[in-house]
Write a protein that holds these residues in place. Sequence first.
Motif, PDB file in Angstrom:
ATOM      1  N   GLU A 268       5.361   0.926  -8.049  1.00 14.45           N
ATOM      2  CA  GLU A 268       4.593  -0.096  -9.246  1.00 14.45           C
ATOM      3  C   GLU A 268       6.339  -1.163  -9.921  1.00 14.45           C
ATOM      4  N   ASP A 269       7.434  -0.060  -9.847  1.00 17.37           N
ATOM      5  CA  ASP A 269       8.173  -1.048 -10.493  1.00 17.37           C
ATOM      6  C   ASP A 269       8.872  -2.307  -9.576  1.00 17.37           C
ATOM      7  N   ALA A 270       9.493  -1.185  -8.286  1.00 12.03           N
ATOM      8  CA  ALA A 270       9.290  -2.437  -6.879  1.00 12.03           C
ATOM      9  C   ALA A 270       8.299  -3.403  -6.938  1.00 12.03           C
ATOM     10  N   GLY A 271       7.407  -2.912  -6.917  1.00 10.33           N
ATOM     11  CA  GLY A 271       6.034  -4.358  -6.407  1.00 10.33           C
ATOM     12  C   GLY A 271       6.374  -4.953  -7.620  1.00 10.33           C
ATOM     13  N   LYS A 272       6.702  -4.834  -9.490  1.00 13.73           N
ATOM     14  CA  LYS A 272       6.759  -5.747 -10.107  1.00 13.73           C
ATOM     15  C   LYS A 272       7.804  -7.027  -9.663  1.00 13.73           C
ATOM     16  N   ALA A 273       9.114  -5.778  -9.251  1.00 11.34           N
ATOM     17  CA  ALA A 273      10.471  -6.917  -9.325  1.00 11.34           C
ATOM     18  C   ALA A 273      10.125  -7.851  -8.685  1.00 11.34           C
ATOM     19  N   ILE A 274       9.704  -7.648  -7.183  1.00 10.41           N
ATOM     20  CA  ILE A 274       9.095  -9.038  -6.241  1.00 10.41           C
ATOM     21  C   ILE A 274       7.878  -9.478  -6.218  1.00 10.41           C
ATOM     22  N   GLY A 275       6.628  -9.091  -7.386  1.00 10.96           N
ATOM     23  CA  GLY A 275       5.583 -10.245  -7.119  1.00 10.96           C
ATOM     24  C   GLY A 275       4.310  -9.949  -6.789  1.00 10.96           C
TER      25      GLY A 275
ATOM     26  N   MET B 180      -1.615  13.854  -4.702  1.00 11.97           N
ATOM     27  CA  MET B 180      -1.224  12.825  -5.645  1.00 11.97           C
ATOM     28  C   MET B 180      -1.348  14.189  -7.151  1.00 11.97           C
ATOM     29  N   SER B 181      -1.690  15.539  -6.427  1.00 10.35           N
ATOM     30  CA  SER B 181      -1.967  16.402  -7.848  1.00 10.35           C
ATOM     31  C   SER B 181      -0.144  17.050  -8.097  1.00 10.35           C
ATOM     32  N   ASN B 182       0.487  16.765  -6.898  1.00  9.26           N
ATOM     33  CA  ASN B 182       2.677  17.036  -7.390  1.00  9.26           C
ATOM     34  C   ASN B 182       2.533  15.991  -7.380  1.00  9.26           C
ATOM     35  N   PRO B 183       3.716  16.221  -8.801  1.00 12.21           N
ATOM     36  CA  PRO B 183       3.867  15.262  -9.649  1.00 12.21           C
ATOM     37  C   PRO B 183       5.092  14.365  -8.856  1.00 12.21           C
ATOM     38  N   PHE B 184       5.447  14.993  -7.569  1.00 10.07           N
ATOM     39  CA  PHE B 184       6.368  14.305  -6.973  1.00 10.07           C
ATOM     40  C   PHE B 184       5.749  12.675  -6.189  1.00 10.07           C
ATOM     41  N   PHE B 185       5.017  13.056  -6.172  1.00 11.76           N
ATOM     42  CA  PHE B 185       3.837  11.321  -6.190  1.00 11.76           C
ATOM     43  C   PHE B 185       3.578  11.166  -6.655  1.00 11.76           C
ATOM     44  N   ALA B 186       3.705  11.797  -8.265  1.00 18.38           N
ATOM     45  CA  ALA B 186       3.727  10.585  -9.081  1.00 18.38           C
ATOM     46  C   ALA B 186       4.697  10.057  -9.596  1.00 18.38           C
ATOM     47  N   ALA B 187       5.819  10.655  -9.271  1.00 20.74           N
ATOM     48  CA  ALA B 187       6.992   9.562  -9.700  1.00 20.74           C
ATOM     49  C   ALA B 187       6.907   8.790  -8.829  1.00 20.74           C
ATOM     50  N   MET B 188       6.762   9.087  -7.196  1.00 18.34           N
ATOM     51  CA  MET B 188       6.501   7.528  -5.827  1.00 18.34           C
ATOM     52  C   MET B 188       5.784   6.069  -6.915  1.00 18.34           C
ATOM     53  N   THR B 189       4.924   6.683  -7.258  1.00 17.70           N
ATOM     54  CA  THR B 189       4.349   5.680  -7.952  1.00 17.70           C
ATOM     55  C   THR B 189       4.773   5.218  -8.331  1.00 17.70           C
ATOM     56  N   LYS B 190       5.344   5.973  -9.721  1.00 16.49           N
ATOM     57  CA  LYS B 190       6.255   5.021 -10.328  1.00 16.49           C
ATOM     58  C   LYS B 190       7.100   3.662 -10.128  1.00 16.49           C
ATOM     59  N   GLY B 191       7.803   4.111  -8.624  1.00 20.05           N
ATOM     60  CA  GLY B 191       8.802   3.661  -8.411  1.00 20.05           C
ATOM     61  C   GLY B 191       8.354   2.128  -6.705  1.00 20.05           C
TER      62      GLY B 191
ATOM     63  N   ALA C 293       0.444  -1.257  -0.172  1.00 16.90           N
ATOM     64  CA  ALA C 293       0.263   0.005   0.127  1.00 16.90           C
ATOM     65  C   ALA C 293       1.055   0.763   0.372  1.00 16.90           C
ATOM     66  N   LEU C 294       0.710   2.203  -0.939  1.00 16.85           N
ATOM     67  CA  LEU C 294       1.090   3.767  -1.357  1.00 16.85           C
ATOM     68  C   LEU C 294       0.445   4.179  -0.814  1.00 16.85           C
ATOM     69  N   MET C 295       0.798   4.895   0.507  1.00 20.85           N
ATOM     70  CA  MET C 295       0.200   6.632   0.606  1.00 20.85           C
ATOM     71  C   MET C 295       0.463   7.750   0.623  1.00 20.85           C
TER      72      MET C 295
ATOM     73  N   THR D 299      -2.399   2.144  -4.576  1.00 25.82           N
ATOM     74  CA  THR D 299      -1.742   3.229  -3.791  1.00 25.82           C
ATOM     75  C   THR D 299      -3.000   4.492  -4.350  1.00 25.82           C
ATOM     76  N   GLN D 300      -2.970   5.280  -2.787  1.00 22.99           N
ATOM     77  CA  GLN D 300      -3.715   5.986  -2.141  1.00 22.99           C
ATOM     78  C   GLN D 300      -3.842   7.493  -1.690  1.00 22.99           C
ATOM     79  N   ASP D 301      -4.220   8.433  -2.432  1.00 24.02           N
ATOM     80  CA  ASP D 301      -4.705   9.610  -2.305  1.00 24.02           C
ATOM     81  C   ASP D 301      -5.269  10.793  -0.557  1.00 24.02           C
ATOM     82  N   ALA D 302      -4.376  10.782   0.025  1.00 24.70           N
ATOM     83  CA  ALA D 302      -4.832  11.771   1.266  1.00 24.70           C
ATOM     84  C   ALA D 302      -5.509  13.271   1.214  1.00 24.70           C
ATOM     85  N   GLN D 303      -5.026  13.532  -0.437  1.00 20.33           N
ATOM     86  CA  GLN D 303      -5.387  15.009  -0.404  1.00 20.33           C
ATOM     87  C   GLN D 303      -5.255  16.074   0.722  1.00 20.33           C
ATOM     88  N   LEU D 304      -3.512  15.663   1.646  1.00 19.08           N
ATOM     89  CA  LEU D 304      -3.335  16.561   1.936  1.00 19.08           C
ATOM     90  C   LEU D 304      -4.308  16.428   3.923  1.00 19.08           C
TER      91      LEU D 304
END
Length: 315
Positions: free
Chosen positions: A58-65, A45-56, A39-41, A70-75
């Motif tokens: 997904e990449d890490a999750g794919k690597a370990i199966g 998500m309107s900040n591109p910083f957190f979109a980049a986190m989501t990609k990280g 779970a990524l919190m 991902t959930q957005d708290a909207q501050l």
Amino acid sequence: MKIATHLKSLAAVSLLVLAASGSQALAENALPKKIEKIALMVQDMSNPFFAAMTKGAEDAGKAIGATVNTQDAQLDLANQNTQIDAFIQQGVNLIVISAVDEAGIEPAITRAKAAGIIVIAVDTPAKGADAVIMTNAVQAGEKSCDYLFKQMGGKGQVLLVDGTPIQTIIDRINGCKTVAKNYPDIKIVGQQASKNDRASGLAVTTDMLTANPDVTGIFGMNDPSALGAVLAVEQAGKSGQIKVTGVDGSPEAVAELTREGSPFIASSTQNPAEMVRQAVKVAQDMVAGNSPKEKTILIESVLVDRNNVGQYPGW
């Protein structure tokens, strides 16, 4: 009577020791045998910083199966509390969280850990988390402001575009102020908090520029707020007068550094995707029985400016 009392005390102590040992064993046994659900919190998500986190993630999750949700708290702290409770019900193995409120989220993290979930904080600390992986925020503020002050010739008036009061942002501002002490002719004449985004960065900078028309430098504690400050500078017709720096090394900042005539001159980098990848690695190590030796893992910040932006790999 004294002997009987003493024996009772010893028995009570023994029971406490056994209870503590049992609790520790239970906690150790509660760790998942495998990371299958992540779970990524994120804060916003309107900040591109957190979109980049989501990609990280997904990449890490794919690597370990593992799957990633991902959930957005909207501050909103209440949102993060609700999201953690939902993740507990879903039986996730790992929560990676960028907390809206470092202290306020602690009860929810305690509930998650009691349910056998590993909790790793990223970007900013969260009380109760098993570890935190974040940019060296003080260093980021220092590097961005040191460059700004040098480009100002070591003198002039400066504005600070602050943000929400989380530790990461506090550290960046403190880093900037620490560097300012090395420049006796630099005067910080204004500081206002944005909501970490471009629109509020524009609004607070516009207000501060009205009150301080002779400003020649602006530090934005993140790139969105700094780019909002750039808009304010341009709308005030002061592009030739004021220099702006930020923190993040975001794609938007990279584009701005290549724009002819922009007041934006540098950004201290973060690596949001790498934070999440390291969080998953720490969790994998914990599952294998290797708890992190350091609870706080800092990622170095480097400065990206107009001269080296072409070599910067970005997010």
